[in-house]
Write a protein that holds these residues in place. Structure first.
Motif, PDB file in Angstrom:
ATOM      1  N   ALA A 124     -10.816  -4.054   5.931  1.00 19.22           N
ATOM      2  CA  ALA A 124      -9.512  -3.919   5.275  1.00 19.22           C
ATOM      3  C   ALA A 124      -9.003  -5.267   4.786  1.00 19.22           C
ATOM      4  O   ALA A 124      -9.244  -6.300   5.425  1.00 19.22           O
ATOM      5  CB  ALA A 124      -8.514  -3.301   6.256  1.00 19.22           C
ATOM      6  N   ILE A 125      -8.309  -5.239   3.670  1.00 19.86           N
ATOM      7  CA  ILE A 125      -7.671  -6.458   3.166  1.00 19.86           C
ATOM      8  C   ILE A 125      -6.294  -6.527   3.823  1.00 19.86           C
ATOM      9  O   ILE A 125      -5.506  -5.584   3.737  1.00 19.86           O
ATOM     10  CB  ILE A 125      -7.547  -6.407   1.620  1.00 19.86           C
ATOM     11  CG1 ILE A 125      -8.947  -6.342   1.006  1.00 19.86           C
ATOM     12  CG2 ILE A 125      -6.773  -7.612   1.092  1.00 19.86           C
ATOM     13  CD1 ILE A 125      -8.955  -5.904  -0.437  1.00 19.86           C
ATOM     14  N   GLY A 126      -6.022  -7.598   4.518  1.00 16.90           N
ATOM     15  CA  GLY A 126      -4.727  -7.722   5.207  1.00 16.90           C
ATOM     16  C   GLY A 126      -4.773  -7.037   6.557  1.00 16.90           C
ATOM     17  O   GLY A 126      -5.713  -7.233   7.336  1.00 16.90           O
ATOM     18  N   ASP A 127      -3.757  -6.211   6.834  1.00 16.02           N
ATOM     19  CA  ASP A 127      -3.624  -5.547   8.135  1.00 16.02           C
ATOM     20  C   ASP A 127      -4.844  -4.654   8.411  1.00 16.02           C
ATOM     21  O   ASP A 127      -5.163  -3.764   7.627  1.00 16.02           O
ATOM     22  CB  ASP A 127      -2.348  -4.702   8.124  1.00 16.02           C
ATOM     23  CG  ASP A 127      -1.978  -4.195   9.502  1.00 16.02           C
ATOM     24  OD1 ASP A 127      -2.817  -4.267  10.430  1.00 16.02           O
ATOM     25  OD2 ASP A 127      -0.848  -3.708   9.651  1.00 16.02           O
ATOM     26  N   LYS A 128      -5.515  -4.878   9.536  1.00 16.16           N
ATOM     27  CA  LYS A 128      -6.750  -4.142   9.833  1.00 16.16           C
ATOM     28  C   LYS A 128      -6.529  -2.974  10.813  1.00 16.16           C
ATOM     29  O   LYS A 128      -7.471  -2.277  11.165  1.00 16.16           O
ATOM     30  CB  LYS A 128      -7.803  -5.109  10.385  1.00 16.16           C
ATOM     31  CG  LYS A 128      -8.126  -6.229   9.386  1.00 16.16           C
ATOM     32  CD  LYS A 128      -9.338  -7.000   9.777  1.00 16.16           C
ATOM     33  CE  LYS A 128      -9.587  -8.219   8.892  1.00 16.16           C
ATOM     34  NZ  LYS A 128      -9.511  -7.981   7.456  1.00 16.16           N
ATOM     35  N   SER A 129      -5.303  -2.779  11.260  1.00 18.95           N
ATOM     36  CA  SER A 129      -5.021  -1.715  12.228  1.00 18.95           C
ATOM     37  C   SER A 129      -5.147  -0.332  11.589  1.00 18.95           C
ATOM     38  O   SER A 129      -4.493  -0.032  10.578  1.00 18.95           O
ATOM     39  CB  SER A 129      -3.609  -1.886  12.784  1.00 18.95           C
ATOM     40  OG  SER A 129      -3.185  -0.670  13.368  1.00 18.95           O
ATOM     41  N   THR A 130      -5.977   0.525  12.172  1.00 21.58           N
ATOM     42  CA  THR A 130      -6.135   1.873  11.614  1.00 21.58           C
ATOM     43  C   THR A 130      -4.914   2.752  11.925  1.00 21.58           C
ATOM     44  O   THR A 130      -4.604   3.662  11.168  1.00 21.58           O
ATOM     45  CB  THR A 130      -7.429   2.536  12.142  1.00 21.58           C
ATOM     46  OG1 THR A 130      -7.453   2.436  13.563  1.00 21.58           O
ATOM     47  CG2 THR A 130      -8.662   1.877  11.566  1.00 21.58           C
ATOM     48  N   VAL A 131      -4.219   2.455  13.038  1.00 20.60           N
ATOM     49  CA  VAL A 131      -2.997   3.218  13.356  1.00 20.60           C
ATOM     50  C   VAL A 131      -1.926   2.901  12.319  1.00 20.60           C
ATOM     51  O   VAL A 131      -1.281   3.804  11.755  1.00 20.60           O
ATOM     52  CB  VAL A 131      -2.494   2.895  14.784  1.00 20.60           C
ATOM     53  CG1 VAL A 131      -1.134   3.516  15.020  1.00 20.60           C
ATOM     54  CG2 VAL A 131      -3.488   3.389  15.827  1.00 20.60           C
ATOM     55  N   ARG A 132      -1.740   1.621  12.013  1.00 20.99           N
ATOM     56  CA  ARG A 132      -0.720   1.253  11.022  1.00 20.99           C
ATOM     57  C   ARG A 132      -1.121   1.721   9.619  1.00 20.99           C
ATOM     58  O   ARG A 132      -0.266   2.053   8.796  1.00 20.99           O
ATOM     59  CB  ARG A 132      -0.466  -0.259  11.058  1.00 20.99           C
ATOM     60  CG  ARG A 132       0.457  -0.668  12.216  1.00 20.99           C
ATOM     61  CD  ARG A 132       0.994  -2.066  12.032  1.00 20.99           C
ATOM     62  NE  ARG A 132      -0.056  -3.061  12.106  1.00 20.99           N
ATOM     63  CZ  ARG A 132      -0.513  -3.596  13.234  1.00 20.99           C
ATOM     64  NH1 ARG A 132       0.019  -3.252  14.383  1.00 20.99           N
ATOM     65  NH2 ARG A 132      -1.490  -4.481  13.219  1.00 20.99           N
ATOM     66  N   SER A 133      -2.442   1.774   9.370  1.00 18.63           N
ATOM     67  CA  SER A 133      -2.909   2.287   8.074  1.00 18.63           C
ATOM     68  C   SER A 133      -2.477   3.751   7.901  1.00 18.63           C
ATOM     69  O   SER A 133      -1.962   4.151   6.850  1.00 18.63           O
ATOM     70  CB  SER A 133      -4.433   2.162   8.029  1.00 18.63           C
ATOM     71  OG  SER A 133      -4.961   2.984   7.051  1.00 18.63           O
ATOM     72  N   LEU A 134      -2.660   4.530   8.958  1.00 22.35           N
ATOM     73  CA  LEU A 134      -2.234   5.933   8.900  1.00 22.35           C
ATOM     74  C   LEU A 134      -0.716   6.010   8.763  1.00 22.35           C
ATOM     75  O   LEU A 134      -0.188   6.826   8.001  1.00 22.35           O
ATOM     76  CB  LEU A 134      -2.709   6.679  10.159  1.00 22.35           C
ATOM     77  CG  LEU A 134      -2.245   8.127  10.291  1.00 22.35           C
ATOM     78  CD1 LEU A 134      -2.672   8.958   9.086  1.00 22.35           C
ATOM     79  CD2 LEU A 134      -2.781   8.750  11.570  1.00 22.35           C
ATOM     80  N   GLY A 135      -0.007   5.136   9.507  1.00 20.52           N
ATOM     81  CA  GLY A 135       1.459   5.113   9.418  1.00 20.52           C
ATOM     82  C   GLY A 135       1.917   4.859   7.989  1.00 20.52           C
ATOM     83  O   GLY A 135       2.811   5.546   7.467  1.00 20.52           O
ATOM     84  N   SER A 136       1.284   3.896   7.319  1.00 18.42           N
ATOM     85  CA  SER A 136       1.654   3.575   5.926  1.00 18.42           C
ATOM     86  C   SER A 136       1.392   4.759   5.008  1.00 18.42           C
ATOM     87  O   SER A 136       2.169   5.049   4.102  1.00 18.42           O
ATOM     88  CB  SER A 136       0.832   2.389   5.411  1.00 18.42           C
ATOM     89  OG  SER A 136       0.970   1.310   6.272  1.00 18.42           O
ATOM     90  N   LEU A 137       0.284   5.435   5.268  1.00 20.20           N
ATOM     91  CA  LEU A 137      -0.073   6.587   4.437  1.00 20.20           C
ATOM     92  C   LEU A 137       0.948   7.714   4.602  1.00 20.20           C
ATOM     93  O   LEU A 137       1.367   8.346   3.620  1.00 20.20           O
ATOM     94  CB  LEU A 137      -1.474   7.063   4.843  1.00 20.20           C
ATOM     95  CG  LEU A 137      -2.245   7.923   3.869  1.00 20.20           C
ATOM     96  CD1 LEU A 137      -2.437   7.204   2.544  1.00 20.20           C
ATOM     97  CD2 LEU A 137      -3.606   8.277   4.466  1.00 20.20           C
ATOM     98  N   LEU A 138       1.359   7.949   5.856  1.00 20.51           N
ATOM     99  CA  LEU A 138       2.351   9.004   6.120  1.00 20.51           C
ATOM    100  C   LEU A 138       3.647   8.711   5.372  1.00 20.51           C
ATOM    101  O   LEU A 138       4.258   9.612   4.785  1.00 20.51           O
ATOM    102  CB  LEU A 138       2.626   9.111   7.629  1.00 20.51           C
ATOM    103  CG  LEU A 138       1.507   9.708   8.483  1.00 20.51           C
ATOM    104  CD1 LEU A 138       1.793   9.482   9.960  1.00 20.51           C
ATOM    105  CD2 LEU A 138       1.344  11.195   8.198  1.00 20.51           C
ATOM    106  N   ILE A 139       4.051   7.436   5.375  1.00 18.54           N
ATOM    107  CA  ILE A 139       5.306   7.063   4.702  1.00 18.54           C
ATOM    108  C   ILE A 139       5.136   7.171   3.183  1.00 18.54           C
ATOM    109  O   ILE A 139       5.975   7.734   2.487  1.00 18.54           O
ATOM    110  CB  ILE A 139       5.734   5.645   5.134  1.00 18.54           C
ATOM    111  CG1 ILE A 139       6.159   5.696   6.608  1.00 18.54           C
ATOM    112  CG2 ILE A 139       6.846   5.097   4.251  1.00 18.54           C
ATOM    113  CD1 ILE A 139       6.256   4.353   7.288  1.00 18.54           C
ATOM    114  N   ALA A 140       3.997   6.672   2.682  1.00 14.13           N
ATOM    115  CA  ALA A 140       3.770   6.694   1.224  1.00 14.13           C
ATOM    116  C   ALA A 140       3.716   8.124   0.687  1.00 14.13           C
ATOM    117  O   ALA A 140       4.131   8.380  -0.441  1.00 14.13           O
ATOM    118  CB  ALA A 140       2.480   5.947   0.889  1.00 14.13           C
ATOM    119  N   LEU A 141       3.200   9.038   1.494  1.00 11.38           N
ATOM    120  CA  LEU A 141       3.038  10.427   1.033  1.00 11.38           C
ATOM    121  C   LEU A 141       4.059  11.372   1.674  1.00 11.38           C
ATOM    122  O   LEU A 141       3.836  12.586   1.732  1.00 11.38           O
ATOM    123  CB  LEU A 141       1.613  10.917   1.364  1.00 11.38           C
ATOM    124  CG  LEU A 141       0.470  10.187   0.665  1.00 11.38           C
ATOM    125  CD1 LEU A 141      -0.874  10.675   1.189  1.00 11.38           C
ATOM    126  CD2 LEU A 141       0.539  10.400  -0.841  1.00 11.38           C
TER     127      LEU A 141
END
Ligand SMILES: C[S@@+](CC[C@H](N)C(=O)[O-])C[C@H]1O[C@@H](n2cnc3c(N)ncnc32)[C@H](O)[C@@H]1O
Length: 137
Positions: A14-31
């Motif tokens: 991942a570029i930048g933040d590598k946390s998969t939990v936070r990645s899912l969190g960002s996706l939930l917010i974006a969508l």
């Protein structure tokens, strides 16, 4: 669908933040609105375990971008031929013709699939992207 943290707590590429939990969190917010309305469904799990839960002919298209390993891609294609509608599209990343490339498994699995499943053809391939479809009779 993606296992997110069940696969790895951190995604090293991942570029930048590598946390998969936070990645899912960002996706939930974006969508947020699409998920709330039911237009988008997120499935936390491996491609094979989630695909198995879908009815046949459920998907109009699928984009494969998981482990890029030969056995995994072969198994995904074997399930997707049932889960994607006739005339639908199966596409993906990491088309690597070089047998020495670590992701060559995708190319190998798709080529074998096309030989075995003669109603399918490769209708798009550019850089690392590919797409196959079944001819509608
Ligand atoms: C190359 S990344 C692509 C992620 C996403 N498609 C993107 O472009 O940002 C590969 C992803 O496959 C996921 N993955 C690993 N094993 C998997 C499996 N068995 N089924 C589905 N996804 C898997 C990983 O968690 C990772 O997010």
């Amino acid at each position: 669908m993606d296992p997110w943290w069940k696969y790895k707590a951190k995604w090293p590429h991942a570029i930048g933040d590598k946390s998969t939990v936070r990645s899912l969190g960002s996706l939930l917010i974006a969508l947020e609105s699409e998920i709330a309305s039911g237009r988008v469904e997120l499935h936390i799990g491996t491609s094979l375990s989630v695909l198995e839960t879908f009815d046949d002919n459920y998907l109009d298209w699928a984009y494969v971008d998981t482990t890029h390993a030969y056995e995994q891609t072969k198994a995904e294609l074997a399930l997707l031929k049932h889960k994607v509608k006739s005339g639908g599209i199966i596409a993906g990343d990491d088309w690597r013709e070089d047998p020495e490339h670590r992701h060559h498994g995708v190319y190998r699995a798709v080529q074998e699939f096309l030989i075995e499943e003669t109603s399918y053809r490769l209708f798009f391939q550019e850089n690392t992207q590919w797409a196959i479809s079944q001819d509608i009779k």
